[in-house]
Design an enzyme around this catalytic site. Sequence first.
Site, PDB file in Angstrom:
ATOM      1  CB  VAL A   1      -0.219   1.323  -4.202  1.00  0.00           C
ATOM      2  CG1 VAL A   1      -1.322   2.085  -4.936  1.00  0.00           C
ATOM      3  CG2 VAL A   1      -0.195  -0.126  -4.667  1.00  0.00           C
TER       4      VAL A   1
ATOM      5  NE  ARG B   1      -4.118  -2.072   1.649  1.00  0.00           N
ATOM      6  CZ  ARG B   1      -5.099  -2.502   2.408  1.00  0.00           C
ATOM      7  NH1 ARG B   1      -5.165  -2.149   3.678  1.00  0.00           N
ATOM      8  NH2 ARG B   1      -6.043  -3.283   1.908  1.00  0.00           N
TER       9      ARG B   1
ATOM     10  CG  HIS C   1      -3.620  -1.562  -7.687  1.00  0.00           C
ATOM     11  ND1 HIS C   1      -2.461  -2.069  -8.235  1.00  0.00           N
ATOM     12  CD2 HIS C   1      -3.369  -0.259  -7.451  1.00  0.00           C
ATOM     13  CE1 HIS C   1      -1.565  -1.103  -8.312  1.00  0.00           C
ATOM     14  NE2 HIS C   1      -2.078  -0.001  -7.849  1.00  0.00           N
ATOM     15  CD  GLU C   2      -1.505  -4.161  -3.789  1.00  0.00           C
ATOM     16  OE1 GLU C   2      -0.959  -4.753  -4.711  1.00  0.00           O
ATOM     17  OE2 GLU C   2      -1.771  -4.713  -2.692  1.00  0.00           O
ATOM     18  N   GLY C   3      -6.525  -2.655  -2.229  1.00  0.00           N
ATOM     19  CA  GLY C   3      -7.522  -2.088  -1.333  1.00  0.00           C
ATOM     20  C   GLY C   3      -8.013  -0.790  -1.945  1.00  0.00           C
TER      21      GLY C   3
END
Lengths: 272, 590
Positions: free
Chosen positions: B304, B301, B444-446
Site C-alpha cells: 500500500v 502494508r 485501507h490495510e490498517g
Amino acid sequence: MQSAYGGRRTSMNIVVLVKQVPDTWAERKLKADDKTLDRASVDVVMNEIDEYAVEEALKLKEAAGGEASVTILTMGPDRAVETIRKALSMGADKAVHLSDEALAGSDAIQTSYAIAKVLDTLEYDLVICGSEATDSRMSVMAALLAERTGKPQLSGARKVTVDGGNVKIERQTDNGYDVVEAPLPAILSVVEKINEPRYPSFKGIMAAKSKPLTTLTTADAGIEADKVGLANAPSQVVEFSNKPPRQAGQIVKDEGDGGAKVADFLASQKII
Amino acid sequence: MASLLLSRRDLDFLLYEWLDVELLTKRPRYAEHSRETFDSVLDLSEQMATKHFRPHNKKSDANEPSFDGTTVHLIPEIKQALDVFGLSGLIAGAMDESIGGMQLPSVVAGACFAWFQAANVGTASYPFLTIGNANLLQKYGTPEIVDAYVRPMVEGRFFGTMCLSEPQAGSSLSDVTTRAEPQDDGTYRIFGNKMWISGGEHELSDNIVHLVLAKIPGGPPGVKGISLFVVPKHVVETGERNDVVLAGLNHKMGFRGTTNTLLNFGEGVHRPGGQPGAVGFLVGEQHRGLAYMFTMMNEARIGVGSGAMALGYTGYLQSLDYARTRPQGRPIASKDPTQPQVPIIEHADVKRMLLAQKSYVEGALALLLYCNRLVDEEKTAETEEERAKATLLLDVLTPIAKSWPSQWCLEANSLAIQVLGGYGYTREYDVEQLYRDNRLNPIHEGTHGIQGLDLLGRKVVMQGGAGLTLLHETVTATIHRAGAERSEVASLRAAIDRVVEVTAALWSTGDVETALANSTVYLEAVGHVVLAWIWLEQLLATEGREGEFYDGKRQAARYFFRYELPKTGPMLDLLASLDRTTVEMSDTWF
C-alpha cells in the site's frame, strides 16, 4: 495458420535478422568526425519491426508444433547483445552475433555482404527480416540478401504461410494485397500489420541467459576485411546539417475572413 | 522519451548505486540472476505498464464497475491488461521456483510492481491481492490447497482476496462474527458477511480465492478465537459453485477499476453438496488465523505504501512536465511585459512545490525499496542473527512504510494539482484522479490511526524496546558514516535521540491511555525522522558522483533537512508533554 511439415520435413530452420537501433523517441545525431550515427549517446532498442519478424518466426515454429528452430542473427557492436537477449527471451532458440571493429560504418551493401557470409555458415529454410530499420530507413536488406544468396525474395508480408517446401505470403500493397509464393529457402520481409509481438516472459528472460550465443568476427565468417567498414564503403555521407530550429508560428486573427486566410496560407505552402 | 510514470534513472540509482542489489546474486537463492535479468524485468514491467495499464486508467475511473444482479461488468481493457500480466509470469516473480516462481529478490520485484501501480493502481490491485494471497497460502496452506488454489493464482488464472472487515467490525477485528461450522469431512461451512472486499467479485479470472477470517464456535473470545479459511468462489475439489455471493458494490471516490464489495457467505443462494453454507478449508491451525493473516497484511502494508508512492511519483513527474512547458508570468526581478513569459518552473514557489514532491516521492521510493531489501535479508542473510535483525527492523519500519507515503505522497498529489492550477482541478489532466486514488491509502490495510497505535503501542516496545534500539543503532550508523562535518548530521542525531527520549517519557507513567493518546503524532514525527535518515543515506550514495541527477538528489536532501525535519520539533515537544487535550475532550463539547 497452415503448416505441413509432417512426413516431409522434420524441422525448419528460421533465421531472423535483428538490428539494434537508437530509441525511436530519442534525438538522433550524426557524429561530426566520421558522419556516422552516434550510437553511444542514446538509448538503444531492438528495431521495432524486427520484433514483428521475431514474433512471426515464433508463430511459424508454434504452427509447426515446435518442429523448427529460430536463430537470431545480429550484426553490431558488443552492446547489441542486449537486443539479442531480448529476442532470445521472447522465445528464439539461439543467436549469432557478428561483431567486429572492422564492420563499423558499413553501409547497406556491405552489411548485406557480411550477413550473407554468415548465412553461408548456417543452415536455413527461411530468413525473416523487418521491412526497414528506423535508423537508416533503407528498406533494402531483404532484396540485397536475395540477390547475394540467389534465393527468392518475398517482401512486405502481412501474412505468411509455410506449406511443405513452399512459403506463401500476402504482400501489402496500396490497394490491398498480392499473393506471392516461392520455394524454400527464401528471404522474407514483414510489415507491422503481420502480428502483435509478444512480451518476453519472466521465464523467457531467465532462459535466455543459457541459450547458445555464438559471437563471430569477420575472420570467423570469412568476411574480407577490405570489403567492409567505413573506409571501404561504396556510399559515403558527404555532408550533413542539423535540422533548422522550428520557426515561430504565424498567428492569424479571425475578423470574419479566417477561412479565406487559412486557404491562402495552405495555397502559399502549396498544400492546396 | 522519459516516462512520466516513474524515473528509471532513480530506480537504477537506488537499486544499484545505493542498495547494491547486485550483491544479492552471490546468495544461493538469487544465484540464477544478474544485473541483466534485473534490468530485463524492469524494462518489461515499464513497457507492459505503459502499453497495457496506463491507457485505460482514465477510462476505468470514468466507467466504474456495475452489477446487474448476476454479473459484475468492467471495461474490457482491465481483463486484457491482466491477461498480459498473467502471461508474463510477473505474479510469481519473487516466489519460489518450486511453485513456478522466478526467485527474484523482493527489492527488484517491488520496483517492478511499482510501475503498474503508477500506471493504473485500480487494475494493479487484482494481482497485488493475488500475490499476497498466494504468498500466505504457500507458507501456511496444505500441499492440497497449494495445488488446487495457489498454482492457478501463480499462473494468473485465479485471483485472490483478503476478507477481514465486516459491516460492524472494521479496525476492530476482535468483533468479527462470521462463523465457521466444522463438518465431518474436515471442511468447514462459513456463514456471515464481509465488507470492503477488494476484487471480491468479477469475471476477470476463472476463480476467486477468498481468504476469510471467521470464528469456530466454542473458541476463545476476541482475536484469539479467529481462524483463517480458504473460501473459493468455485470449489475446485467438487467443481461446484460455492455459497458466496455479491451483495453489492461500493461506489468509491477513487480506485474505481477495482471492484469493492460486500460479500455474503452461506446465505443458501448456492448449495454446494446439497446444503447451504460456503465451503471453507482451514489454513494452518484453529484460532491462529489473525497471525497468519498478518503475514499478508504486513506485505500488503508495504505494498500500500508502494501504491501511494507510485501515485505520488507519477503526479510529481506529470506536474514537473507541465511546469516546464506552461508559460506564465515573468521573473519577479524583471517584470517587463514586452518580454516573453517564462515557464512556471522558473518561479521559486513552483520550484518549492516540485522540490517538496520530489523529496516526498523519491524518499518514499527509497524507504520502500529499503524495506523490500529487508525482506530479502530476512530470507537470505547468512546468519540467523542477521536474519532476525532484518525481521525486527522491518517490523518497526512497516507502519511507517505504509503510512508515511500514504500521507505525504497524497500531499504530493495535492501539490501536483496546485502546480497545474485550475487545469489541475479539471478532469482534463490526470492529477485530480491521482489524488482521489491516493486518498484511499491512509484508510485501507490498517488506517493511519491504527498504524500509529501499532508503532507506539507495539513495535517500539516489543522485545523490551529492541525494535527502537535497533532503529536508533541503524540511523546512528549512517550518521557515523556521514561524518560530523555535515550540517545534516547534527539535526538528524538530535532528532533520533529525541525520539528515544520521548518514547521513554510516553511510557514512563504506565498510563496507556495517555501514552497512546497522540500515537498518530508519534507516527508522523518518527516517520519524518526516518525519512530524514533515508535522505541522508541517499546523500551519501551521491558522494563522488557528478551530474544533474546527483545535483538534484543533493538539493532534494537539502530541502528535506531544511523544510521538513524541523517540523518534528514541535511534534516531539507535544508528545513529551504527555498532552491529554484529546483524551479530556468530551463528546458533548463538540
